[in-house]
Design a protein around this motif. Sequence first.
Motif, mmCIF file in Angstrom:
data_model
loop_
_atom_site.group_PDB
_atom_site.id
_atom_site.type_symbol
_atom_site.label_atom_id
_atom_site.label_comp_id
_atom_site.label_asym_id
_atom_site.label_seq_id
_atom_site.Cartn_x
_atom_site.Cartn_y
_atom_site.Cartn_z
ATOM 1 N N GLY A 138 43.757 25.249 41.298
ATOM 2 C CA GLY A 138 44.109 24.658 40.065
ATOM 3 C C GLY A 138 44.656 25.642 39.307
ATOM 4 N N CYS A 139 45.618 25.333 38.699
ATOM 5 C CA CYS A 139 46.355 26.389 37.674
ATOM 6 C C CYS A 139 46.936 25.546 36.262
ATOM 7 C CB CYS A 139 47.523 27.078 38.424
ATOM 8 S SG CYS A 139 48.803 25.767 38.929
ATOM 9 N N ARG A 183 26.823 25.738 41.288
ATOM 10 C CA ARG A 183 26.742 24.372 40.694
ATOM 11 C C ARG A 183 25.678 23.703 41.289
ATOM 12 N NH1 ARG A 183 33.414 23.035 40.528
ATOM 13 N NH2 ARG A 183 33.870 25.016 39.525
ATOM 14 N N THR A 225 43.805 24.790 30.218
ATOM 15 C CA THR A 225 45.128 25.157 30.691
ATOM 16 C C THR A 225 46.098 23.908 30.158
ATOM 17 O OG1 THR A 225 44.550 24.408 32.972
ATOM 18 C CG2 THR A 225 45.348 26.654 32.649
ATOM 19 N N GLN A 257 35.133 31.966 44.331
ATOM 20 C CA GLN A 257 36.323 31.776 43.739
ATOM 21 C C GLN A 257 37.309 33.054 43.310
ATOM 22 O OE1 GLN A 257 35.747 29.602 39.986
ATOM 23 N NE2 GLN A 257 35.894 27.686 41.228
ATOM 24 N N ALA A 310 47.261 30.867 34.347
ATOM 25 C CA ALA A 310 45.913 31.086 35.073
ATOM 26 C C ALA A 310 45.728 30.278 36.202
ATOM 27 C CB ALA A 310 44.722 30.910 33.979
ATOM 28 N N PHE A 311 45.103 30.497 37.100
ATOM 29 C CA PHE A 311 44.774 29.817 38.267
ATOM 30 C C PHE A 311 43.604 30.266 38.745
ATOM 31 C CE2 PHE A 311 47.268 33.638 39.553
ATOM 32 C CZ PHE A 311 46.660 34.138 40.715
ATOM 33 N N GLU A 320 39.719 33.890 40.362
ATOM 34 C CA GLU A 320 40.598 33.684 39.219
ATOM 35 C C GLU A 320 41.844 34.521 39.090
ATOM 36 O OE1 GLU A 320 39.262 31.173 37.720
ATOM 37 O OE2 GLU A 320 40.211 31.142 35.901
ATOM 38 N N SER A 348 36.308 31.322 35.789
ATOM 39 C CA SER A 348 37.327 31.410 34.584
ATOM 40 C C SER A 348 36.669 32.188 33.422
ATOM 41 C CB SER A 348 37.726 29.848 34.063
ATOM 42 O OG SER A 348 38.397 29.126 35.044
ATOM 43 N N GLN A 359 38.474 35.532 32.738
ATOM 44 C CA GLN A 359 39.404 35.299 31.976
ATOM 45 C C GLN A 359 39.264 35.956 30.657
ATOM 46 O OE1 GLN A 359 41.776 31.921 31.480
ATOM 47 N NE2 GLN A 359 41.425 31.252 33.515
ATOM 48 N N HIS A 374 32.011 28.614 37.078
ATOM 49 C CA HIS A 374 33.793 29.131 37.754
ATOM 50 C C HIS A 374 33.852 30.666 37.236
ATOM 51 C CE1 HIS A 374 35.280 26.963 33.739
ATOM 52 N NE2 HIS A 374 34.330 27.980 33.490
HETATM 53 N N1 DAH Z 1 37.992 26.718 36.950
HETATM 54 C C1 DAH Z 1 38.460 25.746 37.826
HETATM 55 C C2 DAH Z 1 37.340 25.169 38.894
HETATM 56 O O1 DAH Z 1 36.313 26.015 38.976
HETATM 57 C C3 DAH Z 1 39.723 26.227 38.438
HETATM 58 C C4 DAH Z 1 41.027 26.580 37.934
HETATM 59 C C5 DAH Z 1 41.876 25.642 37.424
HETATM 60 C C6 DAH Z 1 41.111 27.695 37.274
HETATM 61 C C7 DAH Z 1 43.020 25.914 36.710
HETATM 62 C C8 DAH Z 1 42.033 28.040 36.310
HETATM 63 C C9 DAH Z 1 43.097 27.212 36.196
HETATM 64 O O2 DAH Z 1 42.278 29.322 35.887
HETATM 65 O O3 DAH Z 1 44.056 27.415 35.605
HETATM 66 O O4 DAH Z 1 37.546 24.189 39.079
#
Ligand code: DAH
Length: 341
Positions: free
Chosen positions: A281-282, A193, A250, A207, A304-305, A209, A169, A172, A167
């Motif tokens: 997602g967040c 994946r 989170t 994605q 974050a999302f 982020e 993330s 971040q 991901h």
């Molecule tokens: N990293 C998560 C995924 O790949 C997606 C995600 C969810 C990112 C919540 C975020 C978050 O920053 O706060 O499914």
Amino acid sequence: MKETIEQVRQEILAFPISDAQTLEQFRVRFLGSKGTVKELFGALKTVPNEEKRLVGQLLNDLRKEAEDKLAGAKEGLENATSSASDVDVTRPGEPVALGSRHPLSLVRSEIIAIFERIGYTVSEGPEIEDDWHNFSALNFPPEHPARDMQDTFFIEKGENEMALRTHTSSVQVRVMESSQPPIRTISPGRVYRNEAISARAHCFFHQVEGLYIDKNVSFADLKQTLNYFAQSLFGEKAQIRLRPSYFPFTQPSAEVDVSCTICNAKGCNVCKYTGWLEILGCGMVDPNVLKASGIDPEEYTGFAFGMGIERIAQLKFKVNDLRLYSENDVRFLKQFSGVNF
Ligand code: DAH
């Protein structure tokens, strides 16, 4: 005889050749089977023997001169006619075949533009990532079952564990490690994946982020930001709803649905007759993640999302099979020519 030859030479030089007709007249008059040059050669027998060699030489030169002029004029006329008849300078040019931007690039650019308008920067990280940035710093303890949420392609196991990031993330963490708040950034990129490829899943996808860290950032800020995003992307009528969820990084966490843009929330097979589509997602960044990345959770908070670009493109362009994005089928790709947000 010598004077006659000189006279003919002058005539040859002076003869105007301007087109195919005069070219032929020249040929017949000087070089034809009854032409002047032939005639002069015929008269050679009347020349006294001692002069024959010299006159013969002069005649050969004369013939050569006529032949050269004929060949030169012929070539000149051919060039002139070919440029005049083969090229129509008034004809419109051949159209240049234009490519089209990939739907994922279009959506990524649009998402970037939406967040840039509210002051977000764009940041990137590596696709081959270490365990720390992809998992540990994001509050995935070792052996924690949450790691199984994402089937990972490992490159190196053990102490120096390296993997293809699962991901964005991970970015971040890199941004927080290398900069101080206030931070407002989005990180688009490819992720991997270990999934069987089907219409609904792929072993690589994209994605974006998002990360916002500052003093007093609240869940309300998150919700308003996502509301602004959904309406910018899907139109002013778009609505969002947040459902409680779980992510290790989170707390609290939520999943966000947008009202179905395909049936206007009336219910269709894409939204499975719920009127809602999940898009991201967040949550509020877990204090453990802030701490691991060198930011004081007593001083700063943030949200974050993360969203999938394929998923958003699917909703915007009604693409029903994920595999189409990476098959390079021009029939699919050219449908996006001229698409501009
Ligand atoms: N990293 C998560 C995924 O790949 C997606 C995600 C969810 C990112 C919540 C975020 C978050 O920053 O706060 O499914």
